[in-house]
Scaffold this motif. Sequence first.
Motif, PDB file in Angstrom:
ATOM      1  N   GLU A 133     -10.632  13.636   7.720  1.00 48.03           N
ATOM      2  CA  GLU A 133      -8.953  13.442   8.517  1.00 48.03           C
ATOM      3  C   GLU A 133      -9.243  13.049   9.639  1.00 48.03           C
ATOM      4  OE1 GLU A 133      -5.265  15.882   6.391  1.00 48.03           O
ATOM      5  OE2 GLU A 133      -5.542  16.097   8.887  1.00 48.03           O
ATOM      6  N   ILE A 134      -8.719  12.081  10.143  1.00 49.23           N
ATOM      7  CA  ILE A 134      -8.334  11.771  11.334  1.00 49.23           C
ATOM      8  C   ILE A 134      -6.608  12.098  12.455  1.00 49.23           C
ATOM      9  CG2 ILE A 134      -9.099  10.039  13.686  1.00 49.23           C
ATOM     10  CD1 ILE A 134     -11.365  10.267  11.875  1.00 49.23           C
ATOM     11  N   ASP A 135      -7.217  12.845  12.972  1.00 45.93           N
ATOM     12  CA  ASP A 135      -5.807  13.752  14.166  1.00 45.93           C
ATOM     13  C   ASP A 135      -5.909  12.942  14.737  1.00 45.93           C
ATOM     14  OD1 ASP A 135      -4.007  14.901  15.037  1.00 45.93           O
ATOM     15  OD2 ASP A 135      -4.116  16.999  13.611  1.00 45.93           O
ATOM     16  N   ARG A 136      -4.546  12.612  15.662  1.00 46.36           N
ATOM     17  CA  ARG A 136      -4.620  11.565  17.256  1.00 46.36           C
ATOM     18  C   ARG A 136      -2.774  12.182  17.193  1.00 46.36           C
ATOM     19  NH1 ARG A 136      -5.169   9.142  21.635  1.00 46.36           N
ATOM     20  NH2 ARG A 136      -3.310   7.784  22.139  1.00 46.36           N
ATOM     21  N   ALA A 137      -2.863  13.513  17.817  1.00 46.88           N
ATOM     22  CA  ALA A 137      -1.716  13.670  17.879  1.00 46.88           C
ATOM     23  C   ALA A 137      -0.600  13.414  16.817  1.00 46.88           C
ATOM     24  CB  ALA A 137      -1.615  13.274  19.344  1.00 46.88           C
ATOM     25  N   GLY A 184     -10.386  10.077  21.932  1.00 47.44           N
ATOM     26  CA  GLY A 184      -9.018  10.105  21.118  1.00 47.44           C
ATOM     27  C   GLY A 184      -8.094  10.768  20.379  1.00 47.44           C
ATOM     28  N   TYR A 185      -9.304  11.649  19.404  1.00 49.91           N
ATOM     29  CA  TYR A 185      -9.063  12.183  18.372  1.00 49.91           C
ATOM     30  C   TYR A 185      -9.530  13.675  18.252  1.00 49.91           C
ATOM     31  CZ  TYR A 185     -11.672   8.576  15.977  1.00 49.91           C
ATOM     32  OH  TYR A 185     -12.843   7.626  15.632  1.00 49.91           O
ATOM     33  N   GLU A 186      -9.251  13.902  16.527  1.00 51.85           N
ATOM     34  CA  GLU A 186      -9.803  15.038  16.195  1.00 51.85           C
ATOM     35  C   GLU A 186     -10.524  14.340  14.936  1.00 51.85           C
ATOM     36  OE1 GLU A 186      -8.758  18.988  16.018  1.00 51.85           O
ATOM     37  OE2 GLU A 186      -9.170  19.673  18.151  1.00 51.85           O
ATOM     38  N   VAL A 187     -11.734  14.864  14.312  1.00 55.39           N
ATOM     39  CA  VAL A 187     -12.271  14.821  13.124  1.00 55.39           C
ATOM     40  C   VAL A 187     -12.270  15.804  12.087  1.00 55.39           C
ATOM     41  CG1 VAL A 187     -14.184  12.915  10.957  1.00 55.39           C
ATOM     42  CG2 VAL A 187     -13.198  12.506  13.521  1.00 55.39           C
ATOM     43  N   THR A 188     -11.577  16.533  11.053  1.00 56.44           N
ATOM     44  CA  THR A 188     -11.454  17.173  10.157  1.00 56.44           C
ATOM     45  C   THR A 188     -12.568  16.942   8.989  1.00 56.44           C
ATOM     46  OG1 THR A 188      -9.568  18.118  11.211  1.00 56.44           O
ATOM     47  CG2 THR A 188     -10.254  19.120   9.576  1.00 56.44           C
ATOM     48  N   VAL A 189     -13.269  18.142   9.039  1.00 52.88           N
ATOM     49  CA  VAL A 189     -14.326  17.405   7.439  1.00 52.88           C
ATOM     50  C   VAL A 189     -14.666  18.965   6.497  1.00 52.88           C
ATOM     51  CG1 VAL A 189     -15.600  15.294   8.358  1.00 52.88           C
ATOM     52  CG2 VAL A 189     -15.917  18.002   8.703  1.00 52.88           C
ATOM     53  N   ARG A 190     -15.099  18.738   5.298  1.00 55.76           N
ATOM     54  CA  ARG A 190     -15.729  20.148   4.830  1.00 55.76           C
ATOM     55  C   ARG A 190     -17.101  19.757   4.315  1.00 55.76           C
ATOM     56  NH1 ARG A 190     -10.101  20.127   2.438  1.00 55.76           N
ATOM     57  NH2 ARG A 190      -9.488  22.380   3.323  1.00 55.76           N
ATOM     58  N   GLY A 191     -17.245  18.789   3.835  1.00 52.33           N
ATOM     59  CA  GLY A 191     -18.622  18.395   3.510  1.00 52.33           C
ATOM     60  C   GLY A 191     -19.164  17.599   3.361  1.00 52.33           C
ATOM     61  N   THR A 192     -19.584  16.764   4.711  1.00 49.18           N
ATOM     62  CA  THR A 192     -19.682  15.248   4.271  1.00 49.18           C
ATOM     63  C   THR A 192     -20.480  14.585   5.231  1.00 49.18           C
ATOM     64  OG1 THR A 192     -18.411  13.062   4.460  1.00 49.18           O
ATOM     65  CG2 THR A 192     -17.938  14.277   5.762  1.00 49.18           C
ATOM     66  N   HIS A 193     -20.856  12.940   5.263  1.00 46.87           N
ATOM     67  CA  HIS A 193     -21.956  12.251   5.931  1.00 46.87           C
ATOM     68  C   HIS A 193     -20.621  11.066   6.671  1.00 46.87           C
ATOM     69  CE1 HIS A 193     -25.345  13.183   3.265  1.00 46.87           C
ATOM     70  NE2 HIS A 193     -25.321  14.336   4.164  1.00 46.87           N
ATOM     71  N   ASN A 231     -19.737  31.505  18.682  1.00 47.78           N
ATOM     72  CA  ASN A 231     -19.305  31.523  18.165  1.00 47.78           C
ATOM     73  C   ASN A 231     -19.283  31.098  16.998  1.00 47.78           C
ATOM     74  OD1 ASN A 231     -17.265  30.995  19.390  1.00 47.78           O
ATOM     75  ND2 ASN A 231     -15.944  32.411  18.661  1.00 47.78           N
ATOM     76  N   PHE A 232     -19.976  29.853  16.472  1.00 49.09           N
ATOM     77  CA  PHE A 232     -20.091  28.921  16.439  1.00 49.09           C
ATOM     78  C   PHE A 232     -20.168  29.705  14.647  1.00 49.09           C
ATOM     79  CE2 PHE A 232     -22.009  25.579  12.956  1.00 49.09           C
ATOM     80  CZ  PHE A 232     -21.073  24.605  13.747  1.00 49.09           C
ATOM     81  N   ASN A 233     -19.902  29.305  13.782  1.00 49.49           N
ATOM     82  CA  ASN A 233     -20.256  29.189  12.381  1.00 49.49           C
ATOM     83  C   ASN A 233     -19.045  31.105  12.479  1.00 49.49           C
ATOM     84  OD1 ASN A 233     -21.033  29.598   9.571  1.00 49.49           O
ATOM     85  ND2 ASN A 233     -22.969  29.551  10.294  1.00 49.49           N
ATOM     86  N   LYS A 234     -18.925  31.357  13.179  1.00 52.03           N
ATOM     87  CA  LYS A 234     -18.203  32.851  13.017  1.00 52.03           C
ATOM     88  C   LYS A 234     -17.103  32.629  12.705  1.00 52.03           C
ATOM     89  CE  LYS A 234     -22.499  35.129  15.283  1.00 52.03           C
ATOM     90  NZ  LYS A 234     -22.736  36.471  16.368  1.00 52.03           N
ATOM     91  N   LYS A 235     -16.466  32.298  13.736  1.00 47.58           N
ATOM     92  CA  LYS A 235     -14.688  32.391  13.896  1.00 47.58           C
ATOM     93  C   LYS A 235     -14.344  30.693  13.823  1.00 47.58           C
ATOM     94  CE  LYS A 235     -14.080  36.327  16.935  1.00 47.58           C
ATOM     95  NZ  LYS A 235     -13.981  36.287  18.712  1.00 47.58           N
ATOM     96  N   ASN A 236     -15.363  30.244  13.948  1.00 46.87           N
ATOM     97  CA  ASN A 236     -14.995  28.574  13.942  1.00 46.87           C
ATOM     98  C   ASN A 236     -16.391  27.815  13.966  1.00 46.87           C
ATOM     99  OD1 ASN A 236     -16.103  26.768  16.790  1.00 46.87           O
ATOM    100  ND2 ASN A 236     -14.505  28.997  17.289  1.00 46.87           N
ATOM    101  N   ARG A 237     -15.644  26.424  13.161  1.00 52.13           N
ATOM    102  CA  ARG A 237     -17.239  25.375  12.890  1.00 52.13           C
ATOM    103  C   ARG A 237     -16.515  24.580  13.914  1.00 52.13           C
ATOM    104  NH1 ARG A 237     -19.898  24.606   7.791  1.00 52.13           N
ATOM    105  NH2 ARG A 237     -17.953  23.108   7.487  1.00 52.13           N
ATOM    106  N   ARG A 238     -16.186  24.520  15.512  1.00 50.33           N
ATOM    107  CA  ARG A 238     -16.184  22.589  15.748  1.00 50.33           C
ATOM    108  C   ARG A 238     -17.177  22.850  16.887  1.00 50.33           C
ATOM    109  NH1 ARG A 238      -9.836  21.937  16.121  1.00 50.33           N
ATOM    110  NH2 ARG A 238     -10.507  21.597  18.288  1.00 50.33           N
ATOM    111  N   VAL A 239     -17.113  21.408  17.286  1.00 46.08           N
ATOM    112  CA  VAL A 239     -17.861  20.730  17.834  1.00 46.08           C
ATOM    113  C   VAL A 239     -16.967  19.692  19.106  1.00 46.08           C
ATOM    114  CG1 VAL A 239     -20.144  21.247  17.038  1.00 46.08           C
ATOM    115  CG2 VAL A 239     -18.531  18.757  16.590  1.00 46.08           C
ATOM    116  N   SER A 240     -17.707  19.346  19.826  1.00 49.67           N
ATOM    117  CA  SER A 240     -17.413  18.642  20.968  1.00 49.67           C
ATOM    118  C   SER A 240     -17.944  17.726  21.017  1.00 49.67           C
ATOM    119  CB  SER A 240     -16.682  19.082  22.471  1.00 49.67           C
ATOM    120  OG  SER A 240     -16.262  17.823  23.611  1.00 49.67           O
ATOM    121  N   LEU A 241     -17.960  16.061  21.036  1.00 45.73           N
ATOM    122  CA  LEU A 241     -19.257  15.663  21.008  1.00 45.73           C
ATOM    123  C   LEU A 241     -17.787  14.007  22.028  1.00 45.73           C
ATOM    124  CD1 LEU A 241     -21.617  13.176  20.121  1.00 45.73           C
ATOM    125  CD2 LEU A 241     -19.259  12.538  18.595  1.00 45.73           C
TER     126      LEU A 241
END
Length: 334
Positions: free
Chosen positions: A218-222, A187-196, A155-165
């Motif tokens: 934005e980097i978010d670690r706990a 280790g953490y999550e990376v949140t973006v809107r439009g970027t490289h 359901n990517f691009n419908k309810k969320n735009r989350r990926v795991s790497l």
Amino acid sequence: MTDIHNLQDIYTLMKRYFEGKTSEDEDGQLADFVRADKSNRALFRQWEKEWEHAYEVSGNTKEEWELMDEALEDAARLQKAKRHRSRVIRMRLLQAAAMVAFIAMSSFVTWLLLENRNPDYYVASVPYGSKMKLMLPDSSVVWLNAGSRLTYASNFNKKNRRVSLEGEGYFEVTRHEGKKFVVHTSGYEVTVRGTHFNIQAYKDDPFISTSLLSGEVEIDRAGERLVLQPGEVATLDAASGILSKSRMGNEPNAWISNRLNYNAISMGNLARILSRTYAVRIHVLSPELYRKKFTISLRNKETINDVISTLQSIALFKVERKGKDIYIKSMQKP
């Protein structure tokens, strides 16, 4: 869809496969046949040899077979661990001008559909010695480096735009108002809107890093947050758990154009990178040599032997090679 219940059908499908004329469904059937039994793989190898004698086959074909072997084994391991049905689909190398939803830098990658979940999950897995480029449903583009895996929900691009790497990925994220793009790592999550940006998050590396080329992330670690601006790198030390920010010293995405540029990289870290890039196992046996730092620039046209020879001209050491294992140790001082 071709029915492959007898050898003649399988043989016909195999010939079409080598001619690059099979569909994705047929590729999956063929992979299922090879994976089902050792005797099937042996038979397929025999046909491959016959094909090589009958036609001029490029050197890449042999390499692609090795990559398919790794992909099949990787799929089998994940299937056993997760107890979900998997499928392997061959991705053809396409010219940039004809880019479609998925573009593989090598001819074989592993695609897994993890079913019986809500929602289902897709996994792109790239073997060592290979790279992959793909386009996500929201038109964001991701390059995956050797030994990497990207997971996202159906359901990517419908309810969320989350990926795991897991591994290394370079992202060019398209902007969609109201829909953040989130990359989860160990280790953490990376949140973006439009970027490289480039993320390096291999499980056997001593750090996880995110390098920003444009935009803002934005980097978010706990609950601990860092905001990056272009030219900055966030690094998480896996041993200490310390998250820090610094200026970017290397070109983090050089690998997508088959280049490796590093300033002051330790032999230990370089050995891990070269092992993944060239699908070998480099063992640095000397602690002093393991910590020694190098400045090196590669175009990825060099063979692993060329790279080792170049390093030997910078620092004297002995090399012993046994198949895919390369052992490096310091020269004894007189």
